[in-house]
Design a protein around this motif. Sequence first.
Motif, mmCIF file in Angstrom:
data_model
loop_
_atom_site.group_PDB
_atom_site.id
_atom_site.type_symbol
_atom_site.label_atom_id
_atom_site.label_comp_id
_atom_site.label_asym_id
_atom_site.label_seq_id
_atom_site.Cartn_x
_atom_site.Cartn_y
_atom_site.Cartn_z
ATOM 1 N N HIS A 136 17.244 134.156 89.431
ATOM 2 C CA HIS A 136 16.342 135.065 88.735
ATOM 3 C C HIS A 136 15.973 136.244 89.629
ATOM 4 C CE1 HIS A 136 13.273 136.322 85.895
ATOM 5 N NE2 HIS A 136 12.371 136.332 86.866
ATOM 6 N N LYS A 150 18.969 138.544 90.059
ATOM 7 C CA LYS A 150 19.212 139.293 88.824
ATOM 8 C C LYS A 150 18.227 140.456 88.697
ATOM 9 C CE LYS A 150 20.021 138.395 83.906
ATOM 10 N NZ LYS A 150 20.065 137.324 82.873
ATOM 11 N N LEU A 178 26.038 136.281 87.025
ATOM 12 C CA LEU A 178 24.689 136.235 86.465
ATOM 13 C C LEU A 178 24.649 136.587 84.984
ATOM 14 C CD1 LEU A 178 22.873 137.974 89.445
ATOM 15 C CD2 LEU A 178 22.707 135.561 88.820
ATOM 16 N N VAL A 196 25.191 139.566 83.591
ATOM 17 C CA VAL A 196 24.596 140.882 83.356
ATOM 18 C C VAL A 196 25.674 141.826 82.861
ATOM 19 C CG1 VAL A 196 23.385 142.830 84.384
ATOM 20 C CG2 VAL A 196 22.892 140.500 85.157
#
Length: 463
Positions: free
Chosen positions: A422, A425, A460, A462
């Motif tokens: 987290h 990210k 991740l 993204v």
Amino acid sequence: MTIQHILIVDDEPDIRELLEITLGRMGHDTRSAASLHEARELLDSRDFDLCLTDMRLPDGNGIELVSHIQATRPELPVAVITAFGSMDTAIEALKAGAFDFVSKPVDLKMLRDLVSSALRLSRTDEPATERPAAPGSEADGECELLGDSACMRQLKGTIGKLARSQAPVYIRGESGSGKELVARQIHQHGPRAQAPFVPVNCGAIPAELMESEFFGHLKGSFTGATADKNGLFQAADGGTLFLDEVAELPMHMQVKLLRAIQERAIKPVGAAREVPVDVRILSATHKDLAEEVREGRFRQDLYYRLNVIQLDVPPLRERIDDLPRLADHFLARLADRWGTDTPALSSAARDALMHYPFPGNVRELENILERAATLCEGAAIGIDDLQLGETGLFTEAGPDAPAAIDTTPKSERTDLNQLLGHTEKEAIIEALEKTRWNRTQAAKLLGLTLRQLRYRLKKLGVE
């Protein structure tokens, strides 16, 4: 439709007539022989696409005919008809080179399936590596068995022969050596290639759910069974079931698996009767299964059913000449996955890999290269990027080399991974927003190479 020619060998006229009628209705031409001598004469006088032979003949037995065909016509599949309950005889026939077997009284549907499967075999001994992958299978690059070392050439030749049989194969090899890939090759280059290949890790299924997972269940058969469910055997019907880490099966499942293999039928949980299944069994484990039998942890009768033919997969250190090709393949695949140029291996890094023992085998090589490609900042991967002395993944060589033990509770490890992910990210998104989603500028801001950033974005999730 091309007419297929089938030789039937049986000294009982009524059995020959039954087989002739059944195969004739399938559109095949048949010739019959009542003895081993007659069968050999017919084999010498004309070509056949399949041979069906009884085990008991007036002047010999089916094993002798199987051996004769293996010596003179190895491309010709031969199936044996065995007496009811004669599993040991059937196994002997499979070891001699028989394609498959069917038991008396002959189940006509099973016979038709066997014949259809046998006739799909190629009439040429095409090398396994040159056969196309089945539609719906993994991409060629994912399934190809890479390597030209002497032991790999021998392995590929054996795979080509095993693909022409329906005999159970026990694949033995160290962790990470590619046992599942070998199993896929056997499946893809045999007559079941268009049917499902179903791999299952026997050590990953909770003991209380095993019977339902393997054989399926009926609605209401136990608490939580809200609908009928097919099991792994039914999912693999017509194809191949690959039992990985088969040594992890608990004793009660070994008994049930043995019956399913012998009867070629399974009984779903809550069902009143068995359901026939047509499945080829391939199995594997990194453990010494014979030792497991000696220690009483694995049933001897199941061991003999699974280990009709044993196939050893060499560890990477015994085929180190294949490493350059494997490394190039893995790096090219990484580049394709990340959308970057293929990273090169420096000569020093390549030399270091050639002298590394690889206790984790091909899987360890792939992991090392993925990490190195992520860490390297130049155009080529150097020795330091490999971190060969810092892997911490394997503590010793050998088939039972254990992974380094992490004593941290699983829940804490999961929470920490989530927290780190987290945080990472958030930092990446912040850098991307500052640079208006210019990845090159964001990478510089984060102190990463563009390749490293792309890897982290993909990891991740993204976009």
